[in-house]
Structures are given as C-alpha cells and as structure tokens.
Design a protein around this motif. Structure first.
Motif, PDB file in Angstrom:
ATOM      1  N   ASN A 170      25.459  93.908  35.826  1.00 44.80           N
ATOM      2  CA  ASN A 170      25.971  94.080  37.182  1.00 44.80           C
ATOM      3  C   ASN A 170      26.472  92.751  37.746  1.00 44.80           C
ATOM      4  OD1 ASN A 170      26.581  96.012  39.062  1.00 44.80           O
ATOM      5  ND2 ASN A 170      24.619  95.914  40.100  1.00 44.80           N
ATOM      6  N   THR A 171      25.789  91.678  37.430  1.00 42.89           N
ATOM      7  CA  THR A 171      26.215  90.343  37.847  1.00 42.89           C
ATOM      8  C   THR A 171      27.551  89.997  37.199  1.00 42.89           C
ATOM      9  OG1 THR A 171      23.912  89.684  38.085  1.00 42.89           O
ATOM     10  CG2 THR A 171      25.530  87.909  37.906  1.00 42.89           C
ATOM     11  N   PHE A 172      27.689  90.329  35.929  1.00 41.18           N
ATOM     12  CA  PHE A 172      28.950  90.114  35.215  1.00 41.18           C
ATOM     13  C   PHE A 172      30.090  90.886  35.884  1.00 41.18           C
ATOM     14  CE2 PHE A 172      31.887  91.533  31.833  1.00 41.18           C
ATOM     15  CZ  PHE A 172      32.399  90.301  31.457  1.00 41.18           C
ATOM     16  N   VAL A 173      29.813  92.122  36.306  1.00 41.87           N
ATOM     17  CA  VAL A 173      30.821  92.942  37.000  1.00 41.87           C
ATOM     18  C   VAL A 173      31.287  92.228  38.264  1.00 41.87           C
ATOM     19  CG1 VAL A 173      31.133  95.085  38.327  1.00 41.87           C
ATOM     20  CG2 VAL A 173      30.061  95.161  36.068  1.00 41.87           C
ATOM     21  N   LEU A 180      37.208  87.146  39.724  1.00 40.05           N
ATOM     22  CA  LEU A 180      38.413  86.775  38.979  1.00 40.05           C
ATOM     23  C   LEU A 180      39.606  87.621  39.412  1.00 40.05           C
ATOM     24  CD1 LEU A 180      39.810  85.198  36.686  1.00 40.05           C
ATOM     25  CD2 LEU A 180      39.019  86.981  35.129  1.00 40.05           C
ATOM     26  N   THR A 181      39.399  88.931  39.590  1.00 39.15           N
ATOM     27  CA  THR A 181      40.518  89.780  40.022  1.00 39.15           C
ATOM     28  C   THR A 181      40.944  89.432  41.446  1.00 39.15           C
ATOM     29  OG1 THR A 181      38.994  91.563  40.664  1.00 39.15           O
ATOM     30  CG2 THR A 181      39.983  91.689  38.454  1.00 39.15           C
ATOM     31  N   MET A 182      40.021  88.936  42.273  1.00 37.36           N
ATOM     32  CA  MET A 182      40.394  88.489  43.618  1.00 37.36           C
ATOM     33  C   MET A 182      41.285  87.259  43.537  1.00 37.36           C
ATOM     34  SD  MET A 182      40.034  89.326  46.772  1.00 37.36           S
ATOM     35  CE  MET A 182      41.386  88.568  47.680  1.00 37.36           C
ATOM     36  N   VAL A 183      40.968  86.347  42.624  1.00 42.28           N
ATOM     37  CA  VAL A 183      41.825  85.171  42.404  1.00 42.28           C
ATOM     38  C   VAL A 183      43.214  85.618  41.964  1.00 42.28           C
ATOM     39  CG1 VAL A 183      42.169  83.155  40.901  1.00 42.28           C
ATOM     40  CG2 VAL A 183      39.926  83.591  41.911  1.00 42.28           C
ATOM     41  N   LYS A 184      43.257  86.610  41.064  1.00 40.19           N
ATOM     42  CA  LYS A 184      44.549  87.123  40.577  1.00 40.19           C
ATOM     43  C   LYS A 184      45.340  87.779  41.716  1.00 40.19           C
ATOM     44  CE  LYS A 184      45.499  87.472  36.566  1.00 40.19           C
ATOM     45  NZ  LYS A 184      46.454  86.637  35.816  1.00 40.19           N
ATOM     46  N   ALA A 185      44.640  88.472  42.631  1.00 46.04           N
ATOM     47  CA  ALA A 185      45.310  89.118  43.767  1.00 46.04           C
ATOM     48  C   ALA A 185      45.984  88.075  44.653  1.00 46.04           C
ATOM     49  CB  ALA A 185      44.303  89.944  44.571  1.00 46.04           C
ATOM     50  N   LEU A 186      45.251  87.011  44.974  1.00 52.37           N
ATOM     51  CA  LEU A 186      45.824  85.962  45.825  1.00 52.37           C
ATOM     52  C   LEU A 186      46.979  85.259  45.110  1.00 52.37           C
ATOM     53  CD1 LEU A 186      45.758  84.397  48.462  1.00 52.37           C
ATOM     54  CD2 LEU A 186      44.001  82.919  47.461  1.00 52.37           C
ATOM     55  N   SER A 187      46.808  85.001  43.828  1.00 58.64           N
ATOM     56  CA  SER A 187      47.891  84.373  43.059  1.00 58.64           C
ATOM     57  C   SER A 187      49.136  85.258  43.043  1.00 58.64           C
ATOM     58  CB  SER A 187      47.414  84.097  41.633  1.00 58.64           C
ATOM     59  OG  SER A 187      48.460  83.582  40.856  1.00 58.64           O
ATOM     60  N   ALA A 188      48.926  86.559  42.909  1.00 53.14           N
ATOM     61  CA  ALA A 188      50.061  87.488  42.864  1.00 53.14           C
ATOM     62  C   ALA A 188      50.868  87.422  44.156  1.00 53.14           C
ATOM     63  CB  ALA A 188      49.566  88.911  42.616  1.00 53.14           C
ATOM     64  N   LYS A 208      47.377  95.909  42.995  1.00 46.55           N
ATOM     65  CA  LYS A 208      46.655  96.247  41.762  1.00 46.55           C
ATOM     66  C   LYS A 208      45.345  95.467  41.661  1.00 46.55           C
ATOM     67  CE  LYS A 208      47.952  94.413  37.830  1.00 46.55           C
ATOM     68  NZ  LYS A 208      48.684  94.074  36.595  1.00 46.55           N
ATOM     69  N   PHE A 209      45.413  94.163  41.870  1.00 50.24           N
ATOM     70  CA  PHE A 209      44.207  93.346  41.708  1.00 50.24           C
ATOM     71  C   PHE A 209      43.208  93.547  42.843  1.00 50.24           C
ATOM     72  CE2 PHE A 209      47.018  90.882  38.797  1.00 50.24           C
ATOM     73  CZ  PHE A 209      46.254  91.079  37.652  1.00 50.24           C
ATOM     74  N   LEU A 210      43.700  93.854  44.048  1.00 52.84           N
ATOM     75  CA  LEU A 210      42.770  94.197  45.128  1.00 52.84           C
ATOM     76  C   LEU A 210      42.023  95.484  44.794  1.00 52.84           C
ATOM     77  CD1 LEU A 210      44.731  93.386  48.416  1.00 52.84           C
ATOM     78  CD2 LEU A 210      42.697  92.216  47.540  1.00 52.84           C
ATOM     79  N   LEU A 211      42.729  96.437  44.204  1.00 55.99           N
ATOM     80  CA  LEU A 211      42.072  97.686  43.805  1.00 55.99           C
ATOM     81  C   LEU A 211      41.013  97.416  42.741  1.00 55.99           C
ATOM     82  CD1 LEU A 211      41.830 100.759  43.984  1.00 55.99           C
ATOM     83  CD2 LEU A 211      43.628 100.917  42.245  1.00 55.99           C
ATOM     84  N   TRP A 212      41.347  96.586  41.750  1.00 54.83           N
ATOM     85  CA  TRP A 212      40.369  96.258  40.707  1.00 54.83           C
ATOM     86  C   TRP A 212      39.156  95.536  41.292  1.00 54.83           C
ATOM     87  CZ3 TRP A 212      39.758  98.440  36.287  1.00 54.83           C
ATOM     88  CH2 TRP A 212      40.844  98.985  35.615  1.00 54.83           C
ATOM     89  N   THR A 213      39.409  94.672  42.276  1.00 52.42           N
ATOM     90  CA  THR A 213      38.305  93.955  42.923  1.00 52.42           C
ATOM     91  C   THR A 213      37.401  94.930  43.665  1.00 52.42           C
ATOM     92  OG1 THR A 213      39.751  92.027  43.172  1.00 52.42           O
ATOM     93  CG2 THR A 213      37.736  92.053  44.483  1.00 52.42           C
ATOM     94  N   ALA A 214      38.016  95.830  44.426  1.00 52.54           N
ATOM     95  CA  ALA A 214      37.234  96.831  45.170  1.00 52.54           C
ATOM     96  C   ALA A 214      36.474  97.742  44.213  1.00 52.54           C
ATOM     97  CB  ALA A 214      38.151  97.647  46.080  1.00 52.54           C
ATOM     98  N   LEU A 215      37.103  98.130  43.108  1.00 53.24           N
ATOM     99  CA  LEU A 215      36.419  98.979  42.116  1.00 53.24           C
ATOM    100  C   LEU A 215      35.234  98.238  41.498  1.00 53.24           C
ATOM    101  CD1 LEU A 215      39.434 100.747  40.368  1.00 53.24           C
ATOM    102  CD2 LEU A 215      37.754 101.772  41.928  1.00 53.24           C
ATOM    103  N   GLY A 216      35.381  96.933  41.288  1.00 55.79           N
ATOM    104  CA  GLY A 216      34.252  96.134  40.801  1.00 55.79           C
ATOM    105  C   GLY A 216      33.094  96.165  41.785  1.00 55.79           C
TER     106      GLY A 216
END
Length: 196
Positions: free
Chosen positions: A66-69, A75-83, A94-102
């Motif tokens: 769960n910590t790994f998740v 990481l996906t939040m970093v990708k969202a801001l970079s995008a 896309k990356f905000l959705l992945w972050t929220a799903l995490g």
C-alpha cells in the motif's frame, strides 16, 4: 492596453503566490498535528510495558504494498504537473486520474485492513493504547488521502474545462504539494507504526 495586461499579470502572480503560501501554511500546521500524534504514539509506546509487537498484529507486507501504491501515485502527480507545464492537457488529465486511482486503491486496501482488524482480530479503539493510537493515526491520514482524492478529481474536472495551460497551472502545483505531503506523512506513519 499594456497597463491592463500588466495589472492582470500582477493579479495572477499574486494569486499564485497566495495559493502556494496558503498551502505551505496549511501543510506546516498539518505537519505539526501529525508530529504531535506521532510523538504521542512514541511516548505511549515507550511508557508501556505490554505494547504489542506491530508485526504480530498488522499485515506489514500488505501495508508495504500500500505504501508502494502511494509512492507511485506521487510519481504520477509529478508527471501530471510536468504534462501541463508542457501544455499537454490530455496528459494532465490522464496522470491526475492515475494519481486519484492510486489514492482510491490505497483507501480500499486500508478499508480491507480495518475490516480484518475490527471483525477478524477483534481490535477496537477502546482495547488498549496501541489500538487507540493506531486507529487515530491511520484514520486521520486516511481522511487526508480521501480529501486529496476529491481535490485531485476537482482539479481534473477543471482541466477538462480548459482552466489550465502551460503558463497558468499553479493550482495543479498547489494540489501536488498537498499530495506529496500526504505521501511523505504516510511513509513516517508506516515506519513508526508498522516497522519500528
């Protein structure tokens, strides 16, 4: 015309600064709250002669996953801001959705853990100090994750409306500050409550 544009840019810059300063002030106060809870946990644990060994009660491998998740969601939040800083609104969404799903997966695993501890192991808040501090710390953090998921989904909805561009994305950065804070705090909670 140039004066109007300068005033608009100045107003936007002030909004950016206020948003970041406001979030940092909130995070500092929240860090003090979590710090107080972790110190109380530590003081009660040191002062108790019959404190249980967490690894005998808690599912450490599940919580490590769960910590790994949660770390991956950072990481996906970093990708969202970079995008969005590169003008990629689709990538941001896309990356905000992945972050929220995490975050949702993290909460689901935590709910499973709570179900097991409450209904299989019979742990209750009133059982002992370990139970009281464990449920207080982890549920307080869980409330922050839930708030963060809602926050991220609102930012994603605003992204779909076209509110963010490569030049105007400070609200995404502020949301990222909150999400990274939530992740960092969990690493501390996991270390002190599950591993030490």
């Amino acid at each position: 015309m140039d004066q109007a544009m300068a005033i608009e840019e100045s107003t936007e810059l002030m909004g950016t600064v206020r948003g970041k300063v406001g979030m940092w002030l909130f995070l500092v106060s929240d860090a003090l709250t979590f710090g107080g809870l972790l110190c109380a946990y530590g003081a009660l644990r040191i002062g108790s002669s019959d404190w249980p060994v967490p690894s005998q009660i808690l599912d450490v491998p599940l919580t490590a996953f769960n910590t790994f998740v949660l770390i991956c969601s950072s990481l996906t939040m970093v990708k969202a801001l970079s995008a969005i800083r590169h003008g990629d609104v689709k990538g941001l969404r896309k990356f905000l959705l992945w972050t929220a799903l995490g975050g949702i997966l993290f909460l689901s695993i935590q709910a499973y853990e709570y179900h097991h501890l409450l209904f299989v192991e019979g742990l209750r808040l009133r059982n002992n100090l370990f139970c009281a501090t464990f449920f207080s710390l982890t549920s307080f953090h869980g409330a922050h994750v839930l708030s963060g998921v809602i926050y991220l989904l609102i930012i994603r909805w605003r992204a779909a409306k076209g509110d963010f561009t490569a030049e105007h994305n400070h609200r995404v950065e502020v949301a990222g500050l909150y999400w990274h804070f939530v992740d960092l705090v969990w690493i501390l909670v996991f270390t002190f409550v599950y591993l030490v």
